[in-house]
Design a protein around this motif. Structure first.
Motif, PDB file in Angstrom:
ATOM      1  N   LEU B  85     -28.861  12.050 -85.320  1.00  0.00           N
ATOM      2  CA  LEU B  85     -30.149  11.750 -85.501  1.00  0.00           C
ATOM      3  C   LEU B  85     -30.977  12.022 -86.797  1.00  0.00           C
ATOM      4  CD1 LEU B  85     -31.178  13.054 -82.028  1.00  0.00           C
ATOM      5  CD2 LEU B  85     -31.238  10.865 -82.398  1.00  0.00           C
ATOM      6  N   ARG B 102     -39.604   2.335 -82.975  1.00  0.00           N
ATOM      7  CA  ARG B 102     -37.932   2.884 -82.786  1.00  0.00           C
ATOM      8  C   ARG B 102     -38.030   3.263 -81.329  1.00  0.00           C
ATOM      9  NH1 ARG B 102     -37.282   6.162 -88.137  1.00  0.00           N
ATOM     10  NH2 ARG B 102     -37.751   4.485 -89.502  1.00  0.00           N
ATOM     11  N   LEU B 103     -39.019   4.009 -80.857  1.00  0.00           N
ATOM     12  CA  LEU B 103     -38.947   4.453 -79.490  1.00  0.00           C
ATOM     13  C   LEU B 103     -38.562   3.633 -78.433  1.00  0.00           C
ATOM     14  CD1 LEU B 103     -41.939   6.940 -79.221  1.00  0.00           C
ATOM     15  CD2 LEU B 103     -39.645   7.624 -79.667  1.00  0.00           C
ATOM     16  N   THR B 105     -37.111   0.624 -78.876  1.00  0.00           N
ATOM     17  CA  THR B 105     -35.908   0.148 -78.941  1.00  0.00           C
ATOM     18  C   THR B 105     -34.808   1.085 -78.261  1.00  0.00           C
ATOM     19  OG1 THR B 105     -36.545  -0.563 -81.053  1.00  0.00           O
ATOM     20  CG2 THR B 105     -34.127  -0.604 -80.749  1.00  0.00           C
ATOM     21  N   HIS B 106     -35.142   2.373 -78.413  1.00  0.00           N
ATOM     22  CA  HIS B 106     -34.420   3.210 -77.799  1.00  0.00           C
ATOM     23  C   HIS B 106     -34.146   3.005 -76.233  1.00  0.00           C
ATOM     24  CE1 HIS B 106     -32.435   6.188 -80.045  1.00  0.00           C
ATOM     25  NE2 HIS B 106     -33.582   6.614 -80.829  1.00  0.00           N
ATOM     26  N   GLU B 109     -32.510  -0.623 -75.367  1.00  0.00           N
ATOM     27  CA  GLU B 109     -31.185  -0.396 -75.548  1.00  0.00           C
ATOM     28  C   GLU B 109     -30.398   0.649 -74.818  1.00  0.00           C
ATOM     29  OE1 GLU B 109     -30.378  -0.608 -79.677  1.00  0.00           O
ATOM     30  OE2 GLU B 109     -30.999  -2.826 -79.886  1.00  0.00           O
ATOM     31  N   SER B 110     -30.837   1.353 -74.084  1.00  0.00           N
ATOM     32  CA  SER B 110     -30.505   2.631 -73.604  1.00  0.00           C
ATOM     33  C   SER B 110     -29.137   2.329 -72.579  1.00  0.00           C
ATOM     34  CB  SER B 110     -31.441   3.449 -72.675  1.00  0.00           C
ATOM     35  OG  SER B 110     -32.232   2.763 -71.783  1.00  0.00           O
ATOM     36  N   ASP B 115     -25.697   5.361 -77.061  1.00  0.00           N
ATOM     37  CA  ASP B 115     -26.758   6.155 -77.789  1.00  0.00           C
ATOM     38  C   ASP B 115     -26.674   7.585 -77.869  1.00  0.00           C
ATOM     39  OD1 ASP B 115     -29.321   7.200 -78.064  1.00  0.00           O
ATOM     40  OD2 ASP B 115     -30.191   5.266 -77.678  1.00  0.00           O
ATOM     41  N   LEU B 117     -28.673  10.079 -78.067  1.00  0.00           N
ATOM     42  CA  LEU B 117     -29.639  10.666 -77.368  1.00  0.00           C
ATOM     43  C   LEU B 117     -29.361  11.035 -75.969  1.00  0.00           C
ATOM     44  CD1 LEU B 117     -33.454   9.474 -78.228  1.00  0.00           C
ATOM     45  CD2 LEU B 117     -32.222  11.521 -78.223  1.00  0.00           C
ATOM     46  N   GLN B 118     -28.482  10.169 -75.447  1.00  0.00           N
ATOM     47  CA  GLN B 118     -28.132  10.481 -73.903  1.00  0.00           C
ATOM     48  C   GLN B 118     -27.657  11.712 -73.566  1.00  0.00           C
ATOM     49  OE1 GLN B 118     -25.970   7.461 -71.871  1.00  0.00           O
ATOM     50  NE2 GLN B 118     -27.246   5.937 -72.306  1.00  0.00           N
ATOM     51  N   VAL B 177     -35.208   6.306 -69.900  1.00  0.00           N
ATOM     52  CA  VAL B 177     -33.672   6.082 -70.331  1.00  0.00           C
ATOM     53  C   VAL B 177     -32.824   6.739 -69.005  1.00  0.00           C
ATOM     54  CG1 VAL B 177     -31.744   6.909 -71.639  1.00  0.00           C
ATOM     55  CG2 VAL B 177     -34.119   6.171 -72.668  1.00  0.00           C
TER      56      VAL B 177
END
Lengths: 217, 217, 217, 217
Positions: B85, B102-103, B105-106, B109-110, B115, B117-118, B177
Motif C-alpha cells: 500500500l 482510485r477508491l 477502482t478498488h 476490481e475487488s 487486492d 486491502l482484502q 468490498v
DNA sequence: AATGAATGAGGTTTCATTCAT
DNA sequence: GATGAATGAAACCTCATTCAT
C-alpha cells in the motif's frame, strides 16, 4: 480496545447473562444472547462453545442438547437477529428521512453490544452453508426494504438502480459499524453522534433521497 | 476409504504459486502470497498451515522454520500488505478526483482476490494482539492519507472534521468490498463498473470534494 | 435445523411397547423387553438408554430409578432371558430327536426378533463382568442340558466327550442365528425351513444321536 | 478369561506391539494389528482409539493421520484380513479333506490372537455401512470357496444346496471360535486338538464330503 | 412417583508444532 | 537446509447420570 482473547481461560464477557435457575426457556435465551455477542466479536471459528457456556454459567453439553451443535446455535442466533430486525422494522415507514434517521441511529449506537446488527458483521463465511445462506438472504432483504423506501418497486426497470444505491448505503453503515466496534479504528471508534450525523446524513440523502444531486452541483 | 489428507490438490487455490526450486527467498514470498490469499478468503482461524504449505507445494514444517509460527506468518502478510500500500501510494497525489477514482477502482476490481486491502477486512483476524495493532494503524494511516487529499492538515482544528468524513468514505469502500467478495450479496456481487461508478462517485464527492453540498440543496 | 434428539420415533423399534398408564410393574417389564431387543440388535455400547426410554415412552430417569444403571438394566435383561429359557425347557424331554427338533426350530425362526437367544449373541456384551458371568453360566447350562439329552451324566467319564459334542451343536446353532439375523449373509439369511432342516438334522444327529456314524462310513 | 476392560486406563494388551522408532510403515502395521485384536475382542463400539494407540505406544492423532478416522482404521483391518485370507487360500486345493483339515485347524488354533478370522467374529454391525458390506462380502466369498471345494459350481442347480451346507459349516466354525475366544465357555474354551478333531471332522464331512450319509444310516 | 433440567466424564477428531532422519 | 514422523493441546459432541421441581 477490548483484549482479543485467544488467551485460554480468561473470559472477559460472562458478566450479565444471569439465569434464574432451572428454566429452560431462560437458559436458551441467555445462551443465544451470549453466543451472538461472541460470534459477532470473535467470529465463528474463534468462538468456542465452552466460552459461551461459561459466559452463561452452564455446562457445555446444554448447548448440544438445546441446539444440536455449534452450527445449530449459530443459526439460532441468525434467526433471532432476523426476527428482531423484522419486528423493529414493522413500524410504519413514513418516509425516506425516517429510514435515514434509523440508519444513522444504528451506526451511532453500534458500540452497544446488543445491537442485532453486530451479527451481520459476520460477513465472512462461517463454513456452515446453511447459515451463510440465511445471512445472505437477510442482507438482501434489508437492501430491498431500504430501496423500497427510496421508491424502488419490484419489476420497475426505471427504479432498478435504486437497489445498488441502497446497498451502497447499507455497506456504508456496515463498514462503519465494523470500524467502530471490532476494529477500534480512530477516529470512528470514538466519534460522537454529533460527529457522525452530519456527514452520514449527506451520504444517505445523496444515495436515497436525492439521487444525482451531487453530480448536478 | 483410505487416509485422505496430504495430497496436493485438496484446495482450489494452489494454482499459480509455483516455486522455482530451492530458493529460500522465493519460497518465503510464495508462502506469504498464498497465506494472504487464504487468510483473506477464509479467515485466520479457518486457514490451516497445511493448506498454505500445500498451495505452495512445500513441507509444513517450513512455515515454522521461516516464520516461527502461524501468527508470525500472519504478521508477515500484514507487513507485506502495508508495504504494498505504501509503494502504491508513493505516486504523487494530483488531486482529490484522482484519489476518488482510485477508491472506485478498488471497489470495482475487488472480486479479484489479490487486492492487498482484502486482508484488512478481517474483523478480528487473529487474536494476535500485534497483528491487530498493525491493522488498526494501517487503516488509520489510510484514513489520514485520504483526509489529507481532501484538505486535512495535522493540527488544524478547522479541518479536523475531514478525518471522520474520510473514514466514512473508507468504510463505504470496505463494506462494499466485503459484500462483493466474501458475502456474495446481490446486486453488489455482480454489479458492473457502470453500475457502481455513478453512485460511488456521488458519495465520495459529497464526503471529500464538496462537503456540505447535499445539505445545501 | 433445531435440536433433534428426544422426539419419539427416531428409532424404528418403538412399536408395540405400550404402557397401560402408571403401573410400575408394567413399566419395568416394558423397559426390559425394549432393552433386550435393542441390546440384542445393536449391541450394548451402541444402545442408549434414551432410545430405550423413548421406545417405551417414559422418561430416561426412570431407568436409573428402577434399575440403578444401564448395567443394571442389562443384567435384568440377562436374568429375564435365563428365566424364559428355563421355563421353556421345563417341558419334559422325551428324546434326543425332540431336542434336535427344537434346535432346528430356533435357527429357522431366528429372524423373529423376540427370540430370547438373540441376547446370547452378544459376544462380549457389556464389559460388565457380572453380566458376562451370567451369560457364560447360561451357555454352559444349556450345553449340559443338551448333552444330558444325548446321554451324558455328571461324573461319568465314558460320556464326558458328549459335552464337547453338545457344545459344537450349540455353536452351530449360535453361528447360524448370527449369520441369519445381524450379519445378513446370503444364503443363510434367506434360507427357508426346507433348506435348513435337512442338513441341520444331519449335523445334529451325527453329533448327538449317532456319534461316530460318519467316520464309520 | 481376560478381564473385559471397561476399566479406564488399565490396558492389558499393549504387550508385544513393538515399534522400531520412526518408520511409518511399521507403525501403520502395528496399529492395524493392535486394532484388529481390540475390535475382535471388545467389539467396534467398545474399542477406543486411545486404547489402540496406547497398545502400540504412539499418540492418538496418528490414527487419524494414517487412517482418517476410526472407521478408516476398521476398514483397514477388514481389508488386511481379506488379504490374509486370500493369500492363505491361494494354495492349491487338493481335495475336500484338505479344506476340512484347514477348518479344523482354524478352530483349534483360534485362541491364538493373531488368527485373522477373529475379525470376522464381529458379526454385529459396526454402524459403518461400508465396513459391514465388506464383511458380508467376505463371508459370502468364503462360503463360495468352501462350497466350491465340495463340488458346487456357479449356476448349476443340482449343486445349489451345497451353498447352504457350506455356510452351516462356516457357522459351526465361527460359533466355536467365538465360544472359545471371547466368551470363554467351558468346555470349548479349554478343549484340545484331540477333543475337537474327531467330532468336528464328522460334522464337516457330513456337510461337505458325504451329504446325506447320516440320514442314510 | 415421576419429569425436565443440568452435569461431568470421556470419545473422536483437528491442527499447530516439534523431533529425528 | 528440508522432510516425514510424531506429539500434545484443545475442540466439538455424546451419553449415562444426578439434581430439583
Amino acid at each position: 480496545m477490548q483484549a482479543p482473547s485467544e488467551s485460554p481461560g480468561t473470559g472477559e464477557q460472562q458478566a450479565d447473562e444471569v439465569r434464574s435457575g432451572r428454566d429452560a426457556t431462560v437458559t436458551r435465551r441467555a445462551l443465544v444472547r451470549a453466543a451472538r455477542r461472541r460470534f459477532a466479536t470473535d467470529g465463528y471459528r474463534a468462538t468456542t462453545v465452552r466460552q459461551i457456556a461459561s459466559d452463561v454459567g452452564v455446562n457445555v453439553a446444554l448447548i448440544n442438547r438445546y441446539f444440536g451443535s455449534k452450527e445449530g446455535l449459530f443459526e439460532a442466533c441468525m434467526n433471532r437477529t432476523v426476527d428482531e430486525l423484522d419486528t423493529a422494522n414493522r413500524a410504519p415507514v413514513v418516509g425516506i428521512d425516517d429510514v435515514i434517521g434509523r440508519l444513522i441511529t444504528h451506526v451511532v449506537e453500534s458500540p452497544n453490544a446488543d445491537d442485532p446488527l453486530q451479527l451481520l458483521l459476520l460477513l465472512r463465511s462461517s463454513g456452515d452453508e446453511n447459515a451463510d445462506r440465511i445471512r445472505r438472504r437477510t442482507l438482501e432483504s434489508f437492501t430491498r426494504r431500504l430501496a423500497g423506501a427510496a421508491g424502488w418497486s419490484t419489476g420497475d426497470p426505471g427504479t432498478e438502480h435504486l437497489l445498488v444505491r441502497a446497498q451502497i448505503a447499507m455497506a456504508t453503515m456496515l463498514g462503519l459499524v465494523m470500524l467502530r466496534t471490532s476494529t477500534g479504528v480512530q477516529p470512528a471508534a470514538s466519534a460522537t453522534s454529533d460527529d457522525l450525523t452530519g456527514p452520514l446524513g449527506e451520504v444517505f440523502r445523496v444515495l436515497l433521497a436525492d439521487p444525482g444531486s451531487a453530480s448536478r452541483a
